[in-house]
Enzyme design. Structure first.
Site, PDB file in Angstrom:
ATOM      1  N   LYS A  13      -0.940   0.687  14.429  1.00 49.53           N
ATOM      2  CA  LYS A  13       0.316   0.971  13.723  1.00 49.53           C
ATOM      3  C   LYS A  13       0.739  -0.207  12.841  1.00 49.53           C
ATOM      4  CE  LYS A  13       2.647   1.747  17.494  1.00 49.53           C
ATOM      5  NZ  LYS A  13       1.545   1.500  18.454  1.00 49.53           N
ATOM      6  N   ARG A  88      10.491   5.368  20.485  1.00 52.28           N
ATOM      7  CA  ARG A  88       9.449   5.268  21.483  1.00 52.28           C
ATOM      8  C   ARG A  88       9.701   6.180  22.672  1.00 52.28           C
ATOM      9  NH1 ARG A  88       6.830   0.367  20.336  1.00 52.28           N
ATOM     10  NH2 ARG A  88       5.176  -0.231  21.750  1.00 52.28           N
ATOM     11  N   ARG A 127      -7.086  -8.281  20.465  1.00 51.20           N
ATOM     12  CA  ARG A 127      -6.076  -8.585  19.430  1.00 51.20           C
ATOM     13  C   ARG A 127      -5.655 -10.045  19.496  1.00 51.20           C
ATOM     14  NH1 ARG A 127      -0.975  -4.769  18.696  1.00 51.20           N
ATOM     15  NH2 ARG A 127      -0.672  -5.123  20.924  1.00 51.20           N
ATOM     16  N   ARG A 160      -1.209 -12.160  22.699  1.00 55.46           N
ATOM     17  CA  ARG A 160       0.125 -11.781  23.208  1.00 55.46           C
ATOM     18  C   ARG A 160       0.093 -11.683  24.729  1.00 55.46           C
ATOM     19  NH1 ARG A 160       1.923  -6.657  19.601  1.00 55.46           N
ATOM     20  NH2 ARG A 160       2.605  -5.991  21.657  1.00 55.46           N
ATOM     21  N   ARG A 171       1.410  -0.468  29.802  1.00 54.04           N
ATOM     22  CA  ARG A 171       1.895   0.012  28.504  1.00 54.04           C
ATOM     23  C   ARG A 171       1.299   1.369  28.159  1.00 54.04           C
ATOM     24  NH1 ARG A 171      -0.038  -4.505  25.161  1.00 54.04           N
ATOM     25  NH2 ARG A 171       0.901  -3.535  23.342  1.00 54.04           N
TER      26      ARG A 171
HETATM   27  P1  ADP Z   1       2.322  -2.180  20.549  1.00 53.98           P
HETATM   28  O1  ADP Z   1       2.319  -1.619  19.192  1.00 53.98           O
HETATM   29  O2  ADP Z   1       1.172  -3.054  20.848  1.00 53.98           O
HETATM   30  O3  ADP Z   1       2.613  -1.196  21.623  1.00 53.98           O
HETATM   31  P2  ADP Z   1       4.938  -3.329  19.956  1.00 53.98           P
HETATM   32  O4  ADP Z   1       4.792  -4.604  19.244  1.00 53.98           O
HETATM   33  O5  ADP Z   1       5.347  -2.128  19.190  1.00 53.98           O
HETATM   34  O6  ADP Z   1       3.563  -3.120  20.733  1.00 53.98           O
HETATM   35  O7  ADP Z   1       5.948  -3.477  21.177  1.00 53.98           O
HETATM   36  C1  ADP Z   1       5.817  -4.507  22.118  1.00 53.98           C
HETATM   37  C2  ADP Z   1       6.878  -4.336  23.197  1.00 53.98           C
HETATM   38  O8  ADP Z   1       8.191  -4.432  22.606  1.00 53.98           O
HETATM   39  C3  ADP Z   1       6.871  -2.999  23.921  1.00 53.98           C
HETATM   40  O9  ADP Z   1       5.927  -2.944  24.983  1.00 53.98           O
HETATM   41  C4  ADP Z   1       8.325  -2.918  24.407  1.00 53.98           C
HETATM   42  O10 ADP Z   1       8.528  -3.751  25.548  1.00 53.98           O
HETATM   43  C5  ADP Z   1       9.091  -3.534  23.238  1.00 53.98           C
HETATM   44  N1  ADP Z   1       9.495  -2.502  22.275  1.00 53.98           N
HETATM   45  C6  ADP Z   1       9.064  -2.362  21.000  1.00 53.98           C
HETATM   46  N2  ADP Z   1       9.641  -1.300  20.410  1.00 53.98           N
HETATM   47  C7  ADP Z   1      10.457  -0.732  21.343  1.00 53.98           C
HETATM   48  C8  ADP Z   1      11.316   0.404  21.361  1.00 53.98           C
HETATM   49  N3  ADP Z   1      11.450   1.217  20.303  1.00 53.98           N
HETATM   50  N4  ADP Z   1      12.001   0.662  22.512  1.00 53.98           N
HETATM   51  C9  ADP Z   1      11.891  -0.125  23.587  1.00 53.98           C
HETATM   52  N5  ADP Z   1      11.087  -1.190  23.641  1.00 53.98           N
HETATM   53  C10 ADP Z   1      10.371  -1.508  22.530  1.00 53.98           C
HETATM   54  P1  ADP Z   2      -0.459  -1.419  17.168  1.00 51.32           P
HETATM   55  O1  ADP Z   2       0.587  -1.963  16.237  1.00 51.32           O
HETATM   56  O2  ADP Z   2      -0.570   0.078  17.111  1.00 51.32           O
HETATM   57  O3  ADP Z   2      -0.327  -1.909  18.562  1.00 51.32           O
HETATM   58  P2  ADP Z   2      -2.330  -3.201  15.738  1.00 51.32           P
HETATM   59  O4  ADP Z   2      -2.161  -2.852  14.301  1.00 51.32           O
HETATM   60  O5  ADP Z   2      -1.732  -4.458  16.229  1.00 51.32           O
HETATM   61  O6  ADP Z   2      -1.886  -1.943  16.658  1.00 51.32           O
HETATM   62  O7  ADP Z   2      -3.909  -3.198  16.054  1.00 51.32           O
HETATM   63  C1  ADP Z   2      -4.420  -3.485  17.356  1.00 51.32           C
HETATM   64  C2  ADP Z   2      -5.730  -4.278  17.227  1.00 51.32           C
HETATM   65  O8  ADP Z   2      -6.747  -3.435  16.690  1.00 51.32           O
HETATM   66  C3  ADP Z   2      -5.655  -5.498  16.306  1.00 51.32           C
HETATM   67  O9  ADP Z   2      -6.418  -6.536  16.858  1.00 51.32           O
HETATM   68  C4  ADP Z   2      -6.262  -5.002  14.989  1.00 51.32           C
HETATM   69  O10 ADP Z   2      -6.906  -6.071  14.285  1.00 51.32           O
HETATM   70  C5  ADP Z   2      -7.288  -3.994  15.495  1.00 51.32           C
HETATM   71  N1  ADP Z   2      -7.473  -2.858  14.564  1.00 51.32           N
HETATM   72  C6  ADP Z   2      -6.537  -2.245  13.800  1.00 51.32           C
HETATM   73  N2  ADP Z   2      -7.086  -1.244  13.095  1.00 51.32           N
HETATM   74  C7  ADP Z   2      -8.408  -1.201  13.442  1.00 51.32           C
HETATM   75  C8  ADP Z   2      -9.514  -0.387  13.053  1.00 51.32           C
HETATM   76  N3  ADP Z   2      -9.366   0.606  12.173  1.00 51.32           N
HETATM   77  N4  ADP Z   2     -10.724  -0.640  13.608  1.00 51.32           N
HETATM   78  C9  ADP Z   2     -10.881  -1.651  14.513  1.00 51.32           C
HETATM   79  N5  ADP Z   2      -9.873  -2.456  14.912  1.00 51.32           N
HETATM   80  C10 ADP Z   2      -8.653  -2.239  14.383  1.00 51.32           C
END
Ligand code: ADP
Ligand code: ADP
Length: 217
Positions: A13, A88, A127, A160, A171
């Site tokens: 994302k 979420r 990541r 992270r 998660r």
């Molecule tokens: P990822 O895309 O890897 O799931 P995010 O960076 O979007 O992680 O979110 C990391 C953490 O931040 C989540 O696991 C949660 O604890 C918190 N968080 C992010 N967005 C929300 C939301 N909309 N509501 C509640 N908690 C959130």
């Molecule tokens: P989210 O915000 O949904 O948690 P991220 O954008 O942070 O996801 O991506 C998660 C991990 O996957 C990062 O390390 C990123 O570099 C990797 N990644 C993202 N897109 C791709 C893809 N198309 N193929 C392989 N790895 C990817």
């Protein structure tokens, strides 16, 4: 355009949000990024959020919603935005709908990034994030030229806290239980677009852009 990106943790994302937002000239609003900035800034909000983030749980809705409300009221979000990581759960989606209605508007489209579970775990486990500019890398799929150093700004890369195995598992559970019901919520609203989020990053961006264009027609 007012767009929401949904998908499991690690779906890509954040990676896609930055390209899509720049193609559409709208701000990318990532609740995860805002929470992390507050955690590293040592604010009260950061202290509260960290407790939940470290466990892999969602930060309570009232805190998250207040933060998003403030962000959406800023000038740059008036003509459109791309939300990454919010809503979420269904209650957040309902509040967002009401909030936008108060501003006299509504979401245009929700993009659902579809990736299978094994791939999501591989993406999360490798990541790495830049401490200085926040850019996201992957040790295997998108490695920087020099290990541990951001190509974009020379900053230090870190893993992270919530990308460790046990928290990843939690998660993914939270996603299944609380976030995945958004898919039928937005399908019922008639604004859901699925995007195959496997393969090269640029191809996924192209798929997302065509889904958005199809929707705009
Ligand atoms: P990822 O895309 O890897 O799931 P995010 O960076 O979007 O992680 O979110 C990391 C953490 O931040 C989540 O696991 C949660 O604890 C918190 N968080 C992010 N967005 C929300 C939301 N909309 N509501 C509640 N908690 C959130
Ligand atoms: P989210 O915000 O949904 O948690 P991220 O954008 O942070 O996801 O991506 C998660 C991990 O996957 C990062 O390390 C990123 O570099 C990797 N990644 C993202 N897109 C791709 C893809 N198309 N193929 C392989 N790895 C990817």
């Amino acid at each position: 355009m007012r767009v929401v990106l949904v998908g499991p943790p690690g779906a890509g994302k954040g990676t896609q949000a930055q390209f899509i937002a720049s193609h559409l000239s709208i701000p990318k609003i990532s609740t995860g990024d805002i929470f992390r900035a507050n955690v590293s800034g040592g604010t009260e909000l950061g202290k509260l959020a960290k407790e939940y983030m470290d466990r892999g749980d969602l930060v309570p809705d009232e805190v998250t919603v207040a933060m998003v409300r403030d962000r959406l009221a800023e000038d740059d979000a008036q003509e459109g935005f791309l939300l990454d990581g919010f809503p979420r759960n269904v209650p957040q989606a309902e509040v967002l709908k009401k909030m936008l209605a108060e501003f006299g508007t509504a979401l245009d489209v929700v993009l659902n990034l579809v990736v299978e579970d094994d791939e999501v775990v591989r993406r999360l486990a490798g990541r790495r994030t830049c401490r200085s500019c926040g850019k996201v890398w992957h040790v295997l799929f998108d490695p920087p030229a020099v290990e541990g150093v951001c190509d974009a700004c020379g900053g230090e890369l870190f893993q992270r806290d919530d990308d460790r195995e046990e928290t990843i598992r939690r998660r993914l559970e939270v996603y299944q239980e609380q976030t995945s019901p958004l898919i039928s919520f937005y399908a019922d609203e008639g604004i859901l677009q699925g995007v195959d989020a496997t393969g090269p990053v640029e191809e996924i961006t192209q798929r997302a852009m065509s889904a958005l264009r199809r929707f705009a027609d």
